[in-house]
Each structure stands twice: as C-alpha cells, then as structure tokens.
Design a protein around this motif. Sequence first.
Motif, PDB file in Angstrom:
ATOM      1  N   ASN A 243       7.012   5.795  -8.789  1.00 54.57           N
ATOM      2  CA  ASN A 243       7.685   4.888  -9.723  1.00 54.57           C
ATOM      3  C   ASN A 243       6.942   3.569  -9.883  1.00 54.57           C
ATOM      4  O   ASN A 243       7.519   2.591 -10.335  1.00 54.57           O
ATOM      5  CB  ASN A 243       9.121   4.628  -9.266  1.00 54.57           C
ATOM      6  N   GLN A 244       5.688   3.539  -9.497  1.00 57.59           N
ATOM      7  CA  GLN A 244       4.894   2.321  -9.636  1.00 57.59           C
ATOM      8  C   GLN A 244       4.608   2.072 -11.111  1.00 57.59           C
ATOM      9  O   GLN A 244       4.076   2.961 -11.791  1.00 57.59           O
ATOM     10  CB  GLN A 244       3.565   2.455  -8.884  1.00 57.59           C
ATOM     11  N   PRO A 245       4.933   0.886 -11.623  1.00 59.16           N
ATOM     12  CA  PRO A 245       4.679   0.624 -13.045  1.00 59.16           C
ATOM     13  C   PRO A 245       3.196   0.633 -13.403  1.00 59.16           C
ATOM     14  O   PRO A 245       2.833   0.897 -14.528  1.00 59.16           O
ATOM     15  CB  PRO A 245       5.299  -0.757 -13.274  1.00 59.16           C
ATOM     16  N   GLN A 246       2.340   0.402 -12.460  1.00 63.47           N
ATOM     17  CA  GLN A 246       0.896   0.349 -12.719  1.00 63.47           C
ATOM     18  C   GLN A 246       0.153   1.515 -12.059  1.00 63.47           C
ATOM     19  O   GLN A 246      -1.014   1.400 -11.728  1.00 63.47           O
ATOM     20  CB  GLN A 246       0.312  -0.993 -12.249  1.00 63.47           C
ATOM     21  N   SER A 247       0.800   2.665 -11.927  1.00 64.35           N
ATOM     22  CA  SER A 247       0.182   3.783 -11.205  1.00 64.35           C
ATOM     23  C   SER A 247      -1.114   4.263 -11.859  1.00 64.35           C
ATOM     24  O   SER A 247      -2.045   4.660 -11.159  1.00 64.35           O
ATOM     25  CB  SER A 247       1.166   4.938 -11.039  1.00 64.35           C
TER      26      SER A 247
ATOM     27  N   ILE B 155      -8.815  14.732  -3.400  1.00 61.40           N
ATOM     28  CA  ILE B 155      -8.043  13.699  -4.099  1.00 61.40           C
ATOM     29  C   ILE B 155      -6.741  14.207  -4.721  1.00 61.40           C
ATOM     30  O   ILE B 155      -6.124  13.496  -5.516  1.00 61.40           O
ATOM     31  CB  ILE B 155      -8.889  12.975  -5.158  1.00 61.40           C
ATOM     32  N   GLU B 156      -6.298  15.384  -4.341  1.00 58.20           N
ATOM     33  CA  GLU B 156      -5.029  15.877  -4.859  1.00 58.20           C
ATOM     34  C   GLU B 156      -3.872  14.949  -4.491  1.00 58.20           C
ATOM     35  O   GLU B 156      -2.838  14.939  -5.151  1.00 58.20           O
ATOM     36  CB  GLU B 156      -4.745  17.302  -4.361  1.00 58.20           C
ATOM     37  N   PHE B 157      -4.034  14.151  -3.444  1.00 55.72           N
ATOM     38  CA  PHE B 157      -2.986  13.211  -3.044  1.00 55.72           C
ATOM     39  C   PHE B 157      -2.708  12.184  -4.145  1.00 55.72           C
ATOM     40  O   PHE B 157      -1.654  11.545  -4.156  1.00 55.72           O
ATOM     41  CB  PHE B 157      -3.365  12.480  -1.744  1.00 55.72           C
ATOM     42  N   LEU B 158      -3.625  12.027  -5.099  1.00 49.24           N
ATOM     43  CA  LEU B 158      -3.401  11.079  -6.187  1.00 49.24           C
ATOM     44  C   LEU B 158      -2.181  11.465  -7.033  1.00 49.24           C
ATOM     45  O   LEU B 158      -1.592  10.619  -7.693  1.00 49.24           O
ATOM     46  CB  LEU B 158      -4.637  10.963  -7.077  1.00 49.24           C
ATOM     47  N   GLU B 159      -1.812  12.724  -6.978  1.00 50.33           N
ATOM     48  CA  GLU B 159      -0.615  13.163  -7.704  1.00 50.33           C
ATOM     49  C   GLU B 159       0.616  12.398  -7.226  1.00 50.33           C
ATOM     50  O   GLU B 159       1.501  12.070  -8.017  1.00 50.33           O
ATOM     51  CB  GLU B 159      -0.423  14.672  -7.532  1.00 50.33           C
ATOM     52  N   THR B 160       0.664  12.080  -5.939  1.00 52.89           N
ATOM     53  CA  THR B 160       1.767  11.290  -5.394  1.00 52.89           C
ATOM     54  C   THR B 160       1.843   9.932  -6.083  1.00 52.89           C
ATOM     55  O   THR B 160       2.922   9.465  -6.429  1.00 52.89           O
ATOM     56  CB  THR B 160       1.563  11.081  -3.871  1.00 52.89           C
ATOM     57  N   ILE B 161       0.692   9.318  -6.301  1.00 52.57           N
ATOM     58  CA  ILE B 161       0.667   8.004  -6.946  1.00 52.57           C
ATOM     59  C   ILE B 161       0.977   8.142  -8.435  1.00 52.57           C
ATOM     60  O   ILE B 161       1.746   7.355  -8.997  1.00 52.57           O
ATOM     61  CB  ILE B 161      -0.691   7.316  -6.724  1.00 52.57           C
TER      62      ILE B 161
ATOM     63  N   SER C 119       0.851  -1.193   0.000  1.00 54.38           N
ATOM     64  CA  SER C 119       0.000   0.000   0.000  1.00 54.38           C
ATOM     65  C   SER C 119       0.881   1.235   0.000  1.00 54.38           C
ATOM     66  O   SER C 119       1.822   1.332   0.797  1.00 54.38           O
ATOM     67  CB  SER C 119      -0.892   0.021   1.233  1.00 54.38           C
ATOM     68  N   ILE C 120       0.574   2.171  -0.893  1.00 52.33           N
ATOM     69  CA  ILE C 120       1.267   3.459  -0.932  1.00 52.33           C
ATOM     70  C   ILE C 120       0.612   4.366   0.102  1.00 52.33           C
ATOM     71  O   ILE C 120      -0.613   4.537   0.099  1.00 52.33           O
ATOM     72  CB  ILE C 120       1.153   4.105  -2.324  1.00 52.33           C
ATOM     73  N   ILE C 121       1.388   4.952   0.986  1.00 53.07           N
ATOM     74  CA  ILE C 121       0.849   5.815   2.037  1.00 53.07           C
ATOM     75  C   ILE C 121       0.416   7.149   1.424  1.00 53.07           C
ATOM     76  O   ILE C 121       1.179   7.786   0.691  1.00 53.07           O
ATOM     77  CB  ILE C 121       1.876   6.019   3.158  1.00 53.07           C
TER      78      ILE C 121
END
Length: 191
Positions: free
Chosen positions: A139-143, A129-135, A88-90
């Motif tokens: 470097n997640q290949p499936q972001s 949902i601005e935190f989605l920018e982090t995801i 899980s990405i924090i």
Amino acid sequence: MIRLGEIIESNTNEFVTQCYNLYSAPSLGTLVKAGQNDPIFGIVSYVQTLGLDPTRRPLPRGKHLDDESEIYEQNPQLNQLLTTEFKSIIIGHSVNQNIEFFLSPTPPKIHSFVQESSSEEISKIATNIEFLETIIYSNQPQSDDIVASFIRQVATIVDNPNFVNEAAKKISAMLRNDTQRLNSIFRRLRL
C-alpha cells in the motif's frame, strides 16, 4: 560498513530507523540490513526529517540570509532539535548465512543497528528479485518509485550489463494485467 542509525519502530512488515546524523538517510530504494547476527533486509521506502518534539514544528529562520547553509551556521542547535528517519519494507532475512526471501518470524529489535548492505549481499539478493512483487502490491503510495530506484541502484553494483532488462522482464510478468503501471515503472527505469 557504516552504521546509519538505529531502529526506533519495528513490526514484521517494516522498520523505522532514526539516523545518527541529520540528513544522512540513504536514498529511496536502497537495500539496508538491521541487526548483526542473521540480519533482516529491507528496502528504503520513505525518508523524512522532522522536529524531535512533535508538539513544535520548525519555524522559518532564513528570511534575511543569502544562503541556506547560513541557517545552520547561525542556529547550531537545529542539529539537536531535528532528526532524519527512514522506513524500510522488509524483503527477507538471513538464516545461517543464507538469505531467505520472506518475512522473518520476528521483527528486528528496537535499537538494532542499521547499515547499508554490502555489494556482495546486494548481488546475492539481485539474483532473485521476485520479492519486488511484495513492494509492487504494498500500500505504499510511491511503490513504483521504490522498485525503479532499487533496480537502478542494483544495476550500478552487479556485474551484469543486462540486469535492468532482465528485471524489466520479471516485472512485466508481475504486472502483465496492468500495462499502465508497468509503463510507469519503465518510464522511471528510462526504458
């Protein structure tokens, strides 16, 4: 809430949860929380099932069987030799009942309980949902899949029929210079 498992690896950016039951990981993009007091929130970014012993790979067992379920019926020990884990990405943490959308100063503790977030927590998080920018820029290949899965799941929970369109506008602003990637996410959202 039902406990999914416990943290077995942890750092300030992500945590790995070992599930209590084989194949019981939440779906990609699910919002989960770790810890009981002031939990840390993460979005499921990766799921895997593997052997508990890293030196021994699972072997095929169903060559002469008609149905996959027979493999587990004839080999009940597999439930003790295999495990399901998820990363899980924090994306935030709770401080005195308020959700902060930045990394916790400390990672979640090993053996912290992990469970799916409540509808109330999901609705609260969905307002920002601005935190989605982090995801998106991780470097997640499936972001792109993680972001789209999260939005689709949240859309079924929040009381806002325009949630997907509002989320799409915010993602458009985040990816204004990368139309190829933006279109990729929109395809996953079926827009």
